[in-house]
Each structure stands twice: as structure tokens, then as C-alpha cells.
Scaffold this active site. Sequence first.
Site, PDB file in Angstrom:
ATOM      1  CB  CYS A   1     -14.079  -9.480   8.027  1.00  0.00           C
ATOM      2  SG  CYS A   1     -12.946  -8.080   8.236  1.00  0.00           S
TER       3      CYS A   1
ATOM      4  CB  CYS B   1     -11.611  -2.130   4.846  1.00  0.00           C
ATOM      5  SG  CYS B   1     -10.373  -2.873   5.929  1.00  0.00           S
TER       6      CYS B   1
ATOM      7  CE  LYS C   1      -7.450   3.368   9.197  1.00  0.00           C
ATOM      8  NZ  LYS C   1      -8.524   2.531   8.622  1.00  0.00           N
TER       9      LYS C   1
ATOM     10  NE  ARG D   1      -2.189   1.846   9.678  1.00  0.00           N
ATOM     11  CZ  ARG D   1      -3.051   0.839   9.482  1.00  0.00           C
ATOM     12  NH1 ARG D   1      -3.898   0.887   8.467  1.00  0.00           N
ATOM     13  NH2 ARG D   1      -3.073  -0.192  10.298  1.00  0.00           N
TER      14      ARG D   1
ATOM     15  CB  CYS E   1      -8.658  -9.963   2.876  1.00  0.00           C
ATOM     16  SG  CYS E   1      -8.778  -9.360   4.582  1.00  0.00           S
TER      17      CYS E   1
ATOM     18  NE  ARG F   1      -3.574  -0.305   2.517  1.00  0.00           N
ATOM     19  CZ  ARG F   1      -3.989  -0.955   3.615  1.00  0.00           C
ATOM     20  NH1 ARG F   1      -3.653  -0.533   4.820  1.00  0.00           N
ATOM     21  NH2 ARG F   1      -4.725  -2.041   3.500  1.00  0.00           N
TER      22      ARG F   1
ATOM     23  CB  CYS G   1     -13.348  -4.490   1.837  1.00  0.00           C
ATOM     24  SG  CYS G   1     -14.030  -6.111   2.244  1.00  0.00           S
TER      25      CYS G   1
ATOM     26  CE  LYS H   1      -7.388   0.185  11.880  1.00  0.00           C
ATOM     27  NZ  LYS H   1      -7.806  -0.683  10.784  1.00  0.00           N
TER      28      LYS H   1
END
Length: 572
Positions: free
Chosen positions: A482, A486, A219, A153, A443, A84, A437, A217
Site C-alpha cells: 500500500c 513501511c 520517528k 516510536r 495487514c 511490536r 513490507c 506518530k
Amino acid sequence: MSDIIEKLRDISFDDLHPNERLKAESDYLRGSLMEGMADRATGAVSEDDTQLTKFHGFYQQDDRDLRSERRHQKLEPLYSFMVRLRMPGGLMSSRQWLTLDDVATRYANGTLRITTRQTFQYHGVLKENLRAHLKTINEAMLDTIAACGDVNRNVICTANPHRSTLHRRIFDFAHDLSARLMPRTRAYHEIFLGEERIAGGEETQEPLYTQHYLPRKFKIALAIPPENDVDLFAHDLGFIAHVEDGELLGFNVSIGGGMGMTHGEPATFPRLSDVIGFCTPEQVLDVAEAVMLVQRDHGDRHDRKHARMKYTVEDHGAQWFREEVERRLGHALNESRDYRFDSNGDRYGWYQGDDGAWHYGLFVQNGRIADFDDGMQLMTGMREIAKVHEGDIALTTNQNLIVANVTDAKRAEIDALIDKYHMVKDTTPLRRESMACVAFPTCGLAMAESERYLPSLIDKLDNVMDEAGLADDAIVVRMTGCPNGCARPYLAEIGFVGKALGRYNLYLGGNFTGERLNKLYRENIDEATVMQELTALIQRYAKEREDGEHFGDFVIRAGVIKATTAGNNFHE
């Protein structure tokens, strides 16, 4: 250094999540990655190093479609890496696009994927190709540093800085924030780019993060009302631009948003951020640093499911968090200003910016840039556009792209290429407001299909919309494989979250502007049940809606679902 971080040195790591020891003892994210990358006996890296690769912008994955076959052949899984990019604000030159296209073909699976964080990710990068992949990206003045991991991020903002002077300024803030909060360790450059390590000075390499980094994380998003294309309230930290008479006076500051949760664990939930005050443009970087450091010092390092900043804010309260930020700043935040959002989607087709330059918004279904079997050649078409386009290309957080800063003279040439490669097809508002996603096959967290399945489900829902007389109406639909969220499904008017193969939790009641969470309507249902439920609701919506009423608002007003007024009542 914070007293709280200093105390971590004296706490037994047995009391903390195992990742905390791993980070602290990793030699500033180096671990044994140098040796692991050199090991050609396996396509993988060690479990500990797999955690460290995330800080460098990539994840180890394997092709789940091939697991059974390879196990039968007594082969290890087909390991590869998802890579990424760090691309604050989502802008690149045409020359950079051509480089990213090239490495997708040479080192990855031949496609590019636009993520919901306004950047690209690659799939299928083999370990033997990883260094060459990263070096080529670096030569194009791009990198993958901190695109994943327990750090700040990729910073996102309202798309396309070429639209106006204001958009350019907000884009510059995204870049400045990314630079201010970027890890300082040189591990990435040494391991993957061949830089020689300089002895000494390691203890000062991470003045913000220390060797402990963040609990999870972090953001950041910046938005320019009335457009909420970044889903600002889904982020740990948000800045809402406040403009009067064309002048940027400052930003409302929001804290504590986040999407992820875990099925069956009501202590985990998505949460929208709280607006806690207002800052001037000159204060933005200091405010961002202070917010991140409060989370660094007070976030949960015992339970990673409870380690995001949303839980820190939830547990201590937004007012407490504000006071901690102000203490670090040495001054108070101002009180928040009025703002209004009216959508969280993108613009499509040609439109002009303030300076008269043209921009073309291109819909990219689920963000996948590829050449498809139906004749749509997005990969080839964008490659040819990049060869002749003299401006930039911008990405959006809704997984679309913009050919930006096009002159009058170039419009016809770009239009001809769009037509030649069948890059635009008739799409309904429902499809244009959909997002998914990646999920299967790469994944490792996916419980159900998402990117590969949502288009066919939209086909069926489009038929329902057409039969109900709503073919020209938009409903925000999002799907994830899931519960990690995302594609931000918990903000959708209709959200699908994978529960098992072919089965989803159905959520209803988000709003069209991204300012309200939805709520679980039906659990663990298959497609037949999905279609039965939504057909009835869409038909009812067509008959009973009020003028201008969006679907998410309708299902709440009609008593179909209760409104989620805060993350802590998401499960109620």
C-alpha cells in the site's frame, strides 16, 4: 503546559479528527481495554479500543486469506494481534532472543519478523494469549510500550553498538531518547501486566504528551556517516553524527521526513527531512524534546492525512520550525557541518570491530525469521546459536541481523551452526538490497502482495541482471502493499507500491545513499509490464552507464525520469 495545548480544551472536538476526542477522553490510554480484554465472546476489541491498543504496541488484524471462508461459515473474521517491541537501537542478549523465540512459538504464528524500525513484531497473537505474551516479554526486560500510536516510536540508529566506541555511544543516545520521550501513563502495566492502579496524580502523568498526545506518530533516527543504513532523511527527526579525530563533536539535526501518502491525493506525498542546524552531544535530548513539542502544538489535528510533522514543516517552512525549536530551547542551534553518505545497506558475513571482536551480518529476506520449505532453517538455527553465543544479537533497519561480539574461540562453532541449518544461501546484490513490507494476509491496509511476492519477482529480475552482465551489481529495490511506505519504497532506485491485487505503481530514480526520492514512472501495471519495462531499462543501463554510476542516477541522467528535488514535486 503550552498555551496551544491548553486551548485544545476549549475547542469543540467536532472541529477535530475523531481520534482527538478518543485520546483526550481515554483516561490516559485505558479506555475500556480492561473490559474488552476480558470479553471472550469475540476475538476482537471495540473500534475505539483498537485505536488505543496502538499506543501499547499492537494492532488488531485478521487473516484476510480466510475472510471469505469464515464469512461463508457465519464466523467472525479470525482476529489476532500484531505485537511490536520497543527495542531502541535493536539490541538484545542471547537469553532475550531465546525468550522472544519461545513466545513466538507459544503465543504467535511461530515466526519472528524484523521490521524496518530495528525491532521485532509478532503476527497471529490471539486475544486470549495477549497478556501472557506481553508478560513473558516484560520478564525478559523488554516491552511494547509506544511501539505504535501517536507518540515517539522506536528510536533507531546505525546498527551494532559493539562495532566501536562511537557506535556504542550513538546506541546509548537512542536509549536515552527513547526513555526521555516515552509516555508516562501506567495503563500498559495495569491492563496487561497486572499492576495495581494508584489513585490520584493522573493530570501529571503525561508532562510531555498531555491527554492529547501527538497529532500522529513521531520517528527518530541517528546515523554515523558514511553509512545511512537507517535512511535518516525518511524520519521526523534525525541526528547525523559529526566526528573529528575520533571525537564526537555533535550532530547535524534534520526535521520533517516521512514516507506515507495516499493514492490519488496529490496533497499527500513522501518528504525528505531538512538539515536545520547542529547541536552538541549534551543538547541532543533537549533538542529532541523541543522538536517533538513543536509538532505536538502545531501539527494538524483536523486531518490525519495531513498530521505528520513533514506537513507541519512543509506548511510553515524549515526556518520557522527551527526558530520555534530555538525559542523552546532558549538558545540557537549552531550552523550545520559537512557530512557525506555513501550507502544505505548492511554488512554481511564476518567483520571485526575496533576492539578485535567479530560480528556476523546475516541476510534475512524481508526480515522473516522462520524455517522454510527449501531447507533454510533460520528460526532453528538462530535458536541454536543463541544457546551457545555469549554476546548479543543486533537488528538492522534493513531487516537483517548481526550476531555481535563473537570471540575467536566461538567463530568456528557459530560457522558450523550456520552451515548445519543452511542459514546462508548464495544471494545476489540485487536481492540483498531488496526489502518488503508484510502486506497480505495480515495487514488490513494492503492492496497487493509484498513480502510473499517480492522474492519471486527478484528471481526474475536477477535473470535480467545476469543476462545484462550486471549480476554483481546492486540496485536498491523495495516493495510495499500500500502507499503508506513501511519499507520506504519512495527512497528506492526501483520502488513498487501496491495499487490492487497483482498490480503496482512503479517508481524510479531514488539514489543509492537514501538522499533522493524517486518518482512515478508507470501506474497500475502487472508483472508482465513490470518485466517489460525493467528489462529494457536494465539492458540500457548496462550499455550506457558511466563508470561507477548507480541505476537511480542513470535513469535521471538519461532522461528516463525527472529527479524529485523535494517532496512537494514528487507528483510532478
